[in-house]
Write an enzyme that holds these catalytic residues in place. Structure first.
Site, PDB file in Angstrom:
ATOM      1  N   CYS A 101       1.061  -1.326  -0.113  1.00 54.09           N
ATOM      2  CA  CYS A 101       0.044  -0.233   0.692  1.00 54.09           C
ATOM      3  C   CYS A 101       0.781   1.106  -0.322  1.00 54.09           C
ATOM      4  CB  CYS A 101      -1.265   0.214   1.017  1.00 54.09           C
ATOM      5  SG  CYS A 101      -1.849   1.072   1.175  1.00 54.09           S
ATOM      6  N   ASN A 212      -1.102 -10.107  -9.237  1.00 45.69           N
ATOM      7  CA  ASN A 212      -2.032  -8.967  -8.990  1.00 45.69           C
ATOM      8  C   ASN A 212      -1.556  -7.509  -9.980  1.00 45.69           C
ATOM      9  OD1 ASN A 212      -2.484  -6.767  -6.497  1.00 45.69           O
ATOM     10  ND2 ASN A 212      -4.484  -7.555  -7.775  1.00 45.69           N
TER      11      ASN A 212
END
Length: 332
Positions: A101, A212
């Site tokens: 993140c 991903n």
């Protein structure tokens, strides 16, 4: 040093990414209903919140969700170990450490993507988490941060963490820019390099690798399975959840169900939640995209968006919305 428990390969093939403000327990129950074989992830929860906060709310989970992973944020090995132990005790099937993140708030707390620059600390954290719980401990990471464009540097990060016992890595296949890009831009601007994830699997065949980032179609997701253990969908699974259902059927078998059938299968859960005092809007927001690009889809979203927040909104509102997809002339 003990290695993390293994995850069955078939449980890694299809998964839905942890997404802040989106993948709460209502979202995960919906995704489990439409994709019985997908691996699901919570929103990221800071380890400190798990240890000291309201666990009933933060770790809310319905039994139908399994297998489901708890994603933790943090950079203090002892605190992460405590949170991992608590998460496993609450029944989560996996504990995942966020090393991807890029938000300013996360950076200020010295966790998320900035941990890509501290592989030793990540290894210490992972080792402590593995010691603290008996479920698999995994890592979700980027390829690097800012101007890190050296595959060997990325591989060294993986090797350091793997040496602490981690065997499963979810690779968001682009760099994270810590300055100058918003979290949204960080999901779109840095170029995708799936070949790095593929190369990681070739170089370290003993590791489990899930790709991903940017996966938007059934064809794209399926192509990854030629190179790595699995494909993790993020925004595509949320904005077009029927894609998740199609992939589950294509990869695991079963009959393709209509969107209406899938949604009606959720009725017992929704009515149970309403009886507990949950507002309908907290559930319906997660399936507004179910009829994306379908006839009546816009009317379906409009009915739910305008009505689900009202006091007393119940299942009848959902049936009214569904009617506009099954009999589009009604919407005219």
């Amino acid at each position: 040093m003990p290695a993390s428990a293994a995850i069955a390969p078939e449980q890694l093939r299809l998964s839905v990414a942890p997404m802040m403000d989106w993948t709460d327990t209502h979202c995960r129950v919906f995704h489990r209903t439409i994709a019985p074989h997908a691996r699901l992830y919570t929103e990221m929860v800071h380890a400190n919140a798990v240890v000291l906060g309201d666990r009933t709310r933060l770790l809310a989970m319905d039994p139908i969700e399994h297998p489901v992973a708890l994603q933790l944020g943090g950079s203090e090995p002892e605190l992460l170990a405590q949170a991992a132990r608590i998460g496993a005790g609450h029944g989560f099937d996996e504990i995942n450490l966020n090393c991807g993140c890029p938000s300013d708030r996360v950076q200020a707390g010295r966790f998320g993507a900035c941990l890509m620059r501290e592989p030793t600390l990540v290894a210490e954290s992972v080792g402590a988490m593995i010691e603290a719980c008996d479920v698999p401990v995994t890592v979700k990471c980027r390829l690097g941060v800012d101007d890190d464009h050296d595959f060997d540097h990325f591989l060294a990060f993986i090797d350091t963490v793997a040496a602490a016992g981690c065997r499963t890595f979810v690779v968001h296949a682009r760099n994270a820019w810590l300055k100058g890009l918003s979290p949204k831009e960080n999901r779109e601007v840095p170029p995708l390099r799936y070949d790095w994830a593929y190369a990681l699997k070739r170089e370290r065949p003993g590791l489990q690798v899930i790709v991903n980032g940017g996966i938007a179609t059934e064809h794209e997701a399926t192509a990854h399975l030629d190179h790595v253990e699995g494909a993790m969908l993020g925004r595509a699974a949320y904005h077009d959840p029927y894609l998740l259902h199609r992939l589950d059927v294509a990869w695991f078998g079963g009959a393709l169900r209509t969107r209406g059938d899938l949604l009606r299968a959720l009725r017992p859960y929704i009515e149970d939640q309403l009886a507990r005092g949950v507002y309908l809007k907290h559930i319906t927001r997660h399936f507004l995209g179910l009829f994306a690009s379908e006839r009546g889809g816009r009317a379906f979203r409009q009915v739910l968006s305008e009505g689900a927040h009202k006091p007393g909104a119940d299942w009848s509102l959902i049936e009214r919305a569904l009617a506009l997809t099954e009999h589009p002339a009604v919407a005219a």
